[in-house]
Scaffold this active site. Structure first.
Site, PDB file in Angstrom:
ATOM      1  N   GLN A  11       1.016  -6.435   1.932  1.00  0.00           N
ATOM      2  CA  GLN A  11       0.310  -7.231   0.904  1.00  0.00           C
ATOM      3  C   GLN A  11       1.134  -7.334  -0.379  1.00  0.00           C
ATOM      4  OE1 GLN A  11      -4.029  -7.085   0.176  1.00  0.00           O
ATOM      5  NE2 GLN A  11      -3.808  -4.939   0.742  1.00  0.00           N
ATOM      6  N   ILE A  36      11.607   3.308   6.723  1.00  0.00           N
ATOM      7  CA  ILE A  36      11.909   4.280   5.656  1.00  0.00           C
ATOM      8  C   ILE A  36      11.837   5.738   6.139  1.00  0.00           C
ATOM      9  CG2 ILE A  36      11.267   2.713   3.763  1.00  0.00           C
ATOM     10  CD1 ILE A  36       8.693   4.456   3.412  1.00  0.00           C
ATOM     11  N   ALA A  59       4.234   1.737   3.066  1.00  0.00           N
ATOM     12  CA  ALA A  59       3.346   2.900   3.105  1.00  0.00           C
ATOM     13  C   ALA A  59       2.508   2.851   4.368  1.00  0.00           C
ATOM     14  CB  ALA A  59       2.419   2.899   1.882  1.00  0.00           C
ATOM     15  N   TYR A  60       1.968   3.996   4.737  1.00  0.00           N
ATOM     16  CA  TYR A  60       0.935   4.065   5.768  1.00  0.00           C
ATOM     17  C   TYR A  60      -0.377   3.969   4.996  1.00  0.00           C
ATOM     18  CZ  TYR A  60      -1.895   5.728   9.646  1.00  0.00           C
ATOM     19  OH  TYR A  60      -2.837   5.826  10.645  1.00  0.00           O
ATOM     20  N   THR A  61      -1.126   2.856   5.170  1.00  0.00           N
ATOM     21  CA  THR A  61      -2.287   2.594   4.306  1.00  0.00           C
ATOM     22  C   THR A  61      -3.637   2.604   5.038  1.00  0.00           C
ATOM     23  OG1 THR A  61      -1.965   0.217   4.586  1.00  0.00           O
ATOM     24  CG2 THR A  61      -0.943   1.211   2.657  1.00  0.00           C
ATOM     25  N   ASP A 101      -5.074   5.418  -6.231  1.00  0.00           N
ATOM     26  CA  ASP A 101      -6.204   6.139  -6.828  1.00  0.00           C
ATOM     27  C   ASP A 101      -6.681   7.289  -5.927  1.00  0.00           C
ATOM     28  OD1 ASP A 101      -6.808   3.956  -5.088  1.00  0.00           O
ATOM     29  OD2 ASP A 101      -8.932   4.123  -5.589  1.00  0.00           O
ATOM     30  N   TYR A 124      -4.631  10.516   3.782  1.00  0.00           N
ATOM     31  CA  TYR A 124      -3.910   9.426   3.102  1.00  0.00           C
ATOM     32  C   TYR A 124      -3.560   9.833   1.667  1.00  0.00           C
ATOM     33  CZ  TYR A 124      -3.309   4.995   0.560  1.00  0.00           C
ATOM     34  OH  TYR A 124      -2.851   3.984  -0.260  1.00  0.00           O
ATOM     35  N   TRP A 149      -7.696  -0.627  -4.896  1.00  0.00           N
ATOM     36  CA  TRP A 149      -8.488  -1.731  -4.334  1.00  0.00           C
ATOM     37  C   TRP A 149      -7.668  -3.028  -4.264  1.00  0.00           C
ATOM     38  CZ3 TRP A 149     -14.363  -1.752  -5.936  1.00  0.00           C
ATOM     39  CH2 TRP A 149     -14.903  -0.464  -5.796  1.00  0.00           C
TER      40      TRP A 149
HETATM   41  N1  LIG Z   1      -4.240  -1.505   0.012  1.00  0.00           N
HETATM   42  C1  LIG Z   1      -4.857  -0.891  -0.997  1.00  0.00           C
HETATM   43  O1  LIG Z   1      -6.055  -1.102  -1.261  1.00  0.00           O
HETATM   44  C2  LIG Z   1      -4.083   0.050  -1.889  1.00  0.00           C
HETATM   45  C3  LIG Z   1      -4.782   0.733  -2.913  1.00  0.00           C
HETATM   46  C4  LIG Z   1      -4.057   1.577  -3.744  1.00  0.00           C
HETATM   47  C5  LIG Z   1      -2.701   1.741  -3.571  1.00  0.00           C
HETATM   48  N2  LIG Z   1      -2.064   1.105  -2.575  1.00  0.00           N
HETATM   49  C6  LIG Z   1      -0.622   1.343  -2.405  1.00  0.00           C
HETATM   50  O2  LIG Z   1       0.058   0.130  -2.654  1.00  0.00           O
HETATM   51  C7  LIG Z   1       1.238   0.082  -1.825  1.00  0.00           C
HETATM   52  C8  LIG Z   1       1.265  -1.229  -1.066  1.00  0.00           C
HETATM   53  O3  LIG Z   1       0.105  -1.295  -0.264  1.00  0.00           O
HETATM   54  P1  LIG Z   1      -0.276  -2.596   0.558  1.00  0.00           P
HETATM   55  O4  LIG Z   1      -1.714  -2.823   0.377  1.00  0.00           O
HETATM   56  O5  LIG Z   1       0.721  -3.670   0.297  1.00  0.00           O
HETATM   57  O6  LIG Z   1      -0.054  -2.020   2.034  1.00  0.00           O
HETATM   58  P2  LIG Z   1       0.139  -2.790   3.410  1.00  0.00           P
HETATM   59  O7  LIG Z   1      -0.294  -4.203   3.291  1.00  0.00           O
HETATM   60  O8  LIG Z   1      -0.444  -1.909   4.453  1.00  0.00           O
HETATM   61  O9  LIG Z   1       1.723  -2.816   3.559  1.00  0.00           O
HETATM   62  C9  LIG Z   1       2.445  -1.660   3.823  1.00  0.00           C
HETATM   63  C10 LIG Z   1       3.759  -2.093   4.420  1.00  0.00           C
HETATM   64  O10 LIG Z   1       4.498  -0.923   4.738  1.00  0.00           O
HETATM   65  C11 LIG Z   1       5.161  -1.157   5.956  1.00  0.00           C
HETATM   66  N3  LIG Z   1       5.519   0.090   6.615  1.00  0.00           N
HETATM   67  C12 LIG Z   1       4.728   0.959   7.270  1.00  0.00           C
HETATM   68  N4  LIG Z   1       5.472   1.959   7.776  1.00  0.00           N
HETATM   69  C13 LIG Z   1       6.763   1.701   7.425  1.00  0.00           C
HETATM   70  C14 LIG Z   1       7.985   2.353   7.646  1.00  0.00           C
HETATM   71  N5  LIG Z   1       8.071   3.494   8.353  1.00  0.00           N
HETATM   72  N6  LIG Z   1       9.116   1.806   7.127  1.00  0.00           N
HETATM   73  C15 LIG Z   1       9.071   0.647   6.424  1.00  0.00           C
HETATM   74  N7  LIG Z   1       7.950  -0.021   6.195  1.00  0.00           N
HETATM   75  C16 LIG Z   1       6.803   0.520   6.677  1.00  0.00           C
HETATM   76  C17 LIG Z   1       4.165  -1.954   6.776  1.00  0.00           C
HETATM   77  O11 LIG Z   1       4.855  -2.639   7.800  1.00  0.00           O
HETATM   78  P3  LIG Z   1       4.110  -2.943   9.204  1.00  0.00           P
HETATM   79  O12 LIG Z   1       2.937  -3.791   8.861  1.00  0.00           O
HETATM   80  O13 LIG Z   1       5.162  -3.627   9.992  1.00  0.00           O
HETATM   81  O14 LIG Z   1       3.711  -1.600   9.723  1.00  0.00           O
HETATM   82  C18 LIG Z   1       3.619  -2.900   5.721  1.00  0.00           C
HETATM   83  O15 LIG Z   1       4.388  -4.066   5.648  1.00  0.00           O
HETATM   84  C19 LIG Z   1       1.193   1.332  -0.964  1.00  0.00           C
HETATM   85  O16 LIG Z   1       2.005   2.313  -1.550  1.00  0.00           O
HETATM   86  C20 LIG Z   1      -0.245   1.767  -1.006  1.00  0.00           C
HETATM   87  O17 LIG Z   1      -0.360   3.157  -0.814  1.00  0.00           O
HETATM   88  C21 LIG Z   1      -2.715   0.233  -1.734  1.00  0.00           C
END
Ligand SMILES: NC(=O)c1ccc[n+]([C@@H]2O[C@H](COP(=O)([O-])OP(=O)(O)OC[C@H]3O[C@@H](n4cnc5c(N)ncnc54)[C@H](OP(=O)(O)O)[C@@H]3O)[C@@H](O)[C@H]2O)c1
Length: 293
Positions: A11, A36, A59-61, A101, A124, A149
Site C-alpha cells: 500500500q 529483505i 513488512a509482514y502486516t 501504533d 505483529y 490505520w
Molecule cells: N496497514 C496498516 O494499517 C498499517 C498500520 C500501521 C503501520 N503500518 C506499517 O506501514 C508499513 C507499510 O504497510 P502497508 O500497509 O503498505 O503494508 P502492505 O500493503 O502489507 O505491504 C507490505 C509489503 O511488504 C512486502 N514484503 C513482505 N515480506 C517481504 C520481504 N520478505 N521482503 C520484501 N518485501 C516484503 C509485501 O510484498 P508481498 O505482497 O509480495 O508479500 C508488501 O508489498 C509497514 O511497516 C506496516 O507495519 C501499516
C-alpha cells in the site's frame, strides 16, 4: 540523492514510488525483486546501487495471521530491518523505516507520544518493535515513522473492505469501541519524501522516531460511516447499508486489538513542520481514484 525502496508493491510502497519527488534517483524493489530477509541479497542490492537513503515499506502486516505464523512475522519485521541496517552501514546510507501504533498496548487514555513506553500485545506489534530496536541499535541515521490505520487505492485495507461489503450486504456490523487515526498511504509517502527533501537540503536530519497519522480521531464505526456516505456521494455505492455498532467482544480476533490507538503527532510538526492530514480529504481522493479505475 539515490533512494532504494523495499516493499514497493505494498500500500505505502506503491505510493512512495508514485509520488517520488523530482531530483531523487529511485530504485523501487518489490518482494520478489528483493527479499529483505535475505541478508546477502540486501547487501548486494545496496552495494550495487549505493543509495543515500534506504526506505523500507516492506513488512509482514497480517496482524491476525502473525499469531500463528510468528516465525515469518519475526523474520520480515525484525530480521528484515536488521539486514537493511547492516547494508546501510556498509554503504553509509540513512534508513527511513515504517512502524506501527501496535507497538503500544492501546490501554492509554491520552495520545501516545514517541517517548511513551511500548507494550505490544501480539506477535505483529512485538516483531515491529524488535525491528525498530534492531535498526536504532545499528544505524545512527535512522528515522522511524510510526503510523496507523493505513488505507489507499492499492492492496487490502478497511476502505476497500467496506466498499465491497457495503455493495453486497444490507447490514454491516462494525466495532465502535476502538479509537484511532486513519492515515492514507499517499500522505505517508508524501511525509517520507518531505523528510527526504529536508535531508537533501540540510545534509542532516534530527534522526529518531516520529509519529505521523491522520486526523481527527475516530472509531472504526465512524470511519465506516464516512466511507459509506462518501462512496454513495461519489457513485461507488447505489444505496447505504445499515451500519450497526458492535463491541470488540462481539468480534473476536486471534490478535488483541488496541482499544486506544491514537498517536500524538506534535513532534513531527514541531521538528519538520509536517502537519497531520485530514483523513476525510484523503478518503475522498482515494474514492475518486477507485471510481476512475
Ligand atoms: N496497514 C496498516 O494499517 C498499517 C498500520 C500501521 C503501520 N503500518 C506499517 O506501514 C508499513 C507499510 O504497510 P502497508 O500497509 O503498505 O503494508 P502492505 O500493503 O502489507 O505491504 C507490505 C509489503 O511488504 C512486502 N514484503 C513482505 N515480506 C517481504 C520481504 N520478505 N521482503 C520484501 N518485501 C516484503 C509485501 O510484498 P508481498 O505482497 O509480495 O508479500 C508488501 O508489498 C509497514 O511497516 C506496516 O507495519 C501499516
Amino acid at each position: 540523492m539515490r533512494v532504494l525502496l523495499t516493499g514497493a508493491s505494498g500500500q505505502v510502497g506503491h505510493e512512495i514510488e508514485r509520488l517520488a519527488l523530482a531530483g531523487f534517483d529511485l530504485l523501487a524493489r518489490t518482494s520478489s525483486q528483493l527479499d529483505i530477509t535475505d541478508a546477502s541479497a540486501v547487501l548486494a542490492a545496496a552495494s550495487d546501487f549505493k543509495p543515500d537513503i534506504i526506505m523500507n515499506a516492506a513488512a509482514y502486516t497480517a496482524v491476525d495471521q502473525a499469531e500463528s505464523e510468528s516465525e515469518c512475522a519475526w523474520s520480515v519485521n525484525k530480521t528484515g530491518p536488521t539486514n537493511l541496517a547492516k547494508a546501510a552501514q556498509n554503504v553509509g546510507a540513512a534508513v527511513f523505516h515504517l512502524s506501527t501504533d501496535y507497538v503500544f498496548a492501546g490501554d492509554s487514555k491520552c495520545a501516545y507520544r514517541e517517548t511513551d513506553a511500548p507494550g505490544p500485545t501480539g506477535v505483529y506489534g512485538a516483531s515491529k518493535l524488535a525491528g525498530e530496536q534492531a535498526l536504532m541499535a545499528e544505524v545512527q541515521r535512522s528515522l522511524i515513522l510510526r503510523t496507523s490505520w493505513v488505507f489507499g487505492v492499492h492492496g487490502k485495507n478497511f476502505v476497500k473492505t467496506m466498499l465491497k461489503m457495503g455493495a453486497e450486504r444490507e447490514e454491516l456490523r462494525v466495532v465502535a469501541d476502538q479509537r484511532g487515526c486513519p492515515t492514507s498511504a499517499a500522505s505517508i509517502a508524501n511525509c517520507l519524501w518531505a523528510l527526504a527533501a529536508h535531508y537533501r537540503k540540510a545534509g542532516d536530519l534530527q534522526w529518531g522516531t516520529y509519529h505521523f497519522a491522520g486526523s481527527p480521531v475516530c472509531t472504526w464505526h465512524d470511519f465506516a460511516q464516512e466511507i459509506l456516505n462518501r462512496a454513495l456521494q461519489a457513485g461507488l455505492l447505489h444505496r447505504l447499508p445499515v451500519l450497526c455498532p458492535i463491541t470488540t467482544q462481539d468480534y473476536p480476533t486471534p490478535a488483541q486489538r488496541p482499544a486506544f490507538s491514537v498517536l500524538d503527532c506534535s513532534q513531527i510538526q514541531h521538528t519538520f513542520g509536517i502537519s497531520q492530514p485530514d483523513w476525510r480529504d484523503d478518503l475522498d481522493e482515494v474514492l475518486e481514484q477507485l471510481r476512475l479505475q
